[in-house]
Write an enzyme that holds these catalytic residues in place. Structure first.
Site, mmCIF file in Angstrom:
data_model
loop_
_atom_site.group_PDB
_atom_site.id
_atom_site.type_symbol
_atom_site.label_atom_id
_atom_site.label_comp_id
_atom_site.label_asym_id
_atom_site.label_seq_id
_atom_site.Cartn_x
_atom_site.Cartn_y
_atom_site.Cartn_z
ATOM 1 N N HIS A 229 97.105 28.619 90.684
ATOM 2 C CA HIS A 229 98.393 28.002 90.352
ATOM 3 C C HIS A 229 98.567 28.032 88.835
ATOM 4 O O HIS A 229 97.595 27.851 88.100
ATOM 5 C CB HIS A 229 98.378 26.560 90.874
ATOM 6 N N CYS B 206 120.193 -1.667 90.114
ATOM 7 C CA CYS B 206 119.380 -2.658 90.827
ATOM 8 C C CYS B 206 118.646 -1.989 91.989
ATOM 9 O O CYS B 206 118.767 -0.789 92.200
ATOM 10 C CB CYS B 206 120.273 -3.780 91.345
ATOM 11 N N MET B 207 117.918 -2.767 92.749
ATOM 12 C CA MET B 207 117.145 -2.194 93.842
ATOM 13 C C MET B 207 118.037 -1.558 94.913
ATOM 14 O O MET B 207 117.708 -0.502 95.454
ATOM 15 C CB MET B 207 116.267 -3.273 94.482
ATOM 16 N N ASP B 208 119.170 -2.210 95.194
ATOM 17 C CA ASP B 208 120.013 -1.788 96.323
ATOM 18 C C ASP B 208 121.410 -1.359 95.906
ATOM 19 O O ASP B 208 122.192 -0.966 96.761
ATOM 20 C CB ASP B 208 120.206 -2.959 97.299
ATOM 21 N N ARG C 210 104.920 31.309 96.628
ATOM 22 C CA ARG C 210 104.975 29.931 97.136
ATOM 23 C C ARG C 210 106.104 29.127 96.484
ATOM 24 O O ARG C 210 105.850 28.141 95.788
ATOM 25 C CB ARG C 210 103.657 29.197 96.848
ATOM 26 N N ARG D 24 93.660 21.731 87.117
ATOM 27 C CA ARG D 24 93.977 20.723 88.143
ATOM 28 C C ARG D 24 93.053 21.036 89.314
ATOM 29 O O ARG D 24 91.843 20.920 89.179
ATOM 30 C CB ARG D 24 95.476 20.796 88.478
ATOM 31 N N TYR E 221 122.303 -7.136 85.978
ATOM 32 C CA TYR E 221 121.183 -7.838 85.340
ATOM 33 C C TYR E 221 121.096 -7.565 83.848
ATOM 34 O O TYR E 221 121.154 -6.408 83.409
ATOM 35 C CB TYR E 221 119.855 -7.403 85.962
ATOM 36 N N LYS F 207 106.244 20.390 101.323
ATOM 37 C CA LYS F 207 105.522 19.126 101.112
ATOM 38 C C LYS F 207 106.505 18.012 100.720
ATOM 39 O O LYS F 207 107.664 18.288 100.359
ATOM 40 C CB LYS F 207 104.484 19.323 100.001
HETATM 41 C C1 LIG Z 1 104.282 22.205 94.851
HETATM 42 C C2 LIG Z 1 103.541 23.482 94.734
HETATM 43 C C3 LIG Z 1 104.207 24.722 94.775
HETATM 44 C C4 LIG Z 1 105.712 24.829 94.690
HETATM 45 O O1 LIG Z 1 106.079 24.609 93.350
HETATM 46 P P1 LIG Z 1 107.609 24.761 92.867
HETATM 47 O O2 LIG Z 1 107.549 24.620 91.402
HETATM 48 O O3 LIG Z 1 108.363 23.661 93.535
HETATM 49 O O4 LIG Z 1 108.043 26.097 93.328
HETATM 50 C C5 LIG Z 1 103.455 25.878 94.837
HETATM 51 N N1 LIG Z 1 102.099 25.819 94.844
HETATM 52 C C6 LIG Z 1 101.432 24.658 94.749
HETATM 53 C C7 LIG Z 1 99.957 24.661 94.738
HETATM 54 C C8 LIG Z 1 102.119 23.457 94.684
HETATM 55 O O5 LIG Z 1 101.448 22.301 94.585
#
Ligand SMILES: *Cc1c(COP(=O)(O)O)cnc(C)c1O
Length: 375
Positions: A164, A313-315, A220, A132, A266, A34
């Site tokens: 999770h 800064c931004m850049d 995961r 969550r 800045y 992701k």
């Molecule tokens: C992002 C995410 C992961 C991976 O998490 P890491 O801590 O980067 O290994 C696994 N499962 C879910 C649901 C996530 O949102």
């Protein structure tokens, strides 16, 4: 060639995934790609992860899943955060599994099956305690019954049941066992309803590395795929057998001598103590150099480590290199894999009280990704 780039070591991604696979044994590895592969480039990272032994890919958004398929990647994939206004049919038609984290989402999956003319492959998510996504245990039975009915009707196939963890990066934390028990209870409820998911999954990177009791059929990992430690209590990346895959590099755009007492950038939050050479680096907070690194972050120029001088800064930002012989065009490594003393994303995160995840995933779209180490 671009002055600045995020260099992505695909060999590191492959070997990180191979190390994770070896560590877990039988369970399958779903590489989480992701957020543009945590900033590393989603498609290239996905290919490298598959080459390293991942057999699944995980993404949050519908568009991410569709982009994997558009790139010709046909590995099993799960998209877990489709919203009410997403095109569920397009995702199902692309043969992507969907996460079901609320009752309405199951209805979307059922409707999408009709439109795509194939059963929607779903992974039902229980909120085992993170608070969550996922269905509360009190509502789990109803979701499971509805899913079992939809499966009997041929509109969904329950492929996975998952959850999770809140504290995987804190391996002794009591919520881990509590969440695991809630997850086991949820699996029992599903089994009594006749569901036989082929993949039960709970483990992110930290749990993949440190909590074997959470591995089930599939893990995961995300951040570990990219060679970063999921947290200091989990361990140091190198000790975990991981190699950071991203180096953010640039070249000095300009140098000049300034007298002692010269304000820099800045707000003049830095002032030269002596006559000094200032080096200008053409990357800024729009590129993912956090403004909070002002006077706190280190970078490497010609292999030597220096502190950022004054406001980012931004850049661009400025580095006081004293009397060192630095010239326009010289090499800058903002962060990298830590070899030969270059700062790491971890160092930057520690300097400003955030996590390495945020450092790599926020490298801006303006910074080209250069891929190295392709097979
Ligand atoms: C992002 C995410 C992961 C991976 O998490 P890491 O801590 O980067 O290994 C696994 N499962 C879910 C649901 C996530 O949102």
């Amino acid at each position: 060639m671009a002055v600045s780039a995020a260099r992505i070591d695909l060999a590191a991604i492959r070997s990180n995934v191979a190390a994770l696979k070896q560590h877990v044994g039988d369970p399958a590895v779903m590489a989480v790609v992701k957020a543009d592969g945590y900033g590393h480039g989603m498609v290239e990272s996905a290919r490298a992860a598959l080459a390293g032994g991942a057999t699944w890919l995980g993404v949050a958004m519908a568009d991410e899943a569709l982009a994997l398929r558009a790139a010709g990647i046909d590995a099993p994939a799960l998209a877990w955060l489709l919203g009410p206004s997403d095109d569920w049919s397009a995702v199902i038609a692309a043969q992507v599994d969907v996460g079901i984290y609320a009752g309405w989402a199951l209805e979307k999956a059922v409707a999408a099956a009709g439109a795509a003319d194939r059963p929607s492959r779903v992974h039902l998510k229980v909120d085992s305690g993170l608070g969550r996504g996922g269905v509360q245990p009190a509502a789990w039975h109803d979701l499971v019954e509805a899913a079992a009915k939809a499966q009997a009707d041929g509109s969904v196939e329950v492929v996975g049941i998952w959850s999770h963890l809140a504290y995987a990066d804190n391996p002794g934390h009591p919520t881990i066992e509590a969440q695991r028990h809630t997850f086991e209870d949820a699996l029992d409820v599903a089994a009594r309803a006749g569901l036989k998911p082929s993949v039960r999954h709970l483990a992110n990177s930290a749990a993949t590395l440190r909590l074997p009791q959470t591995h089930y059929d599939l893990v995961r990992p995300g951040v570990a795929v990219y060679g970063l430690s999921p947290g200091s209590e989990v361990g140091d990346a190198r000790d975990l057998g991981l190699t950071p895959a991203m180096s953010l590099t640039s070249r000095v755009a300009l140098t000049k001598r300034v007298p002692a007492g010269h304000g820099v950038s800045y707000g003049h939050r830095y002032t030269t103590r002596r006559e000094a050479t200032l080096a200008l680096v053409p990357l800024g907070y729009a590129d993912g150099v956090p403004r909070h690194l002002t006077n706190l972050g280190d970078v490497s120029i010609n292999g030597r480590r220096y502190r950022i001088s004054g406001t980012v800064c931004m850049d661009q930002f400025v580095v006081d290199v004293g009397d060192d012989a630095v010239a326009a065009g010289d090499d800058v490594v903002l962060f990298g894999n830590g070899a030969s003393g270059v700062p790491t994303a971890e160092d930057w995160a520690a300097a400003i009280g955030t996590i390495n995840y945020e450092i790599v995933s926020r490298v801006g779209a303006r910074v080209p990704r250069i891929y190295e180490g392709a097979p």
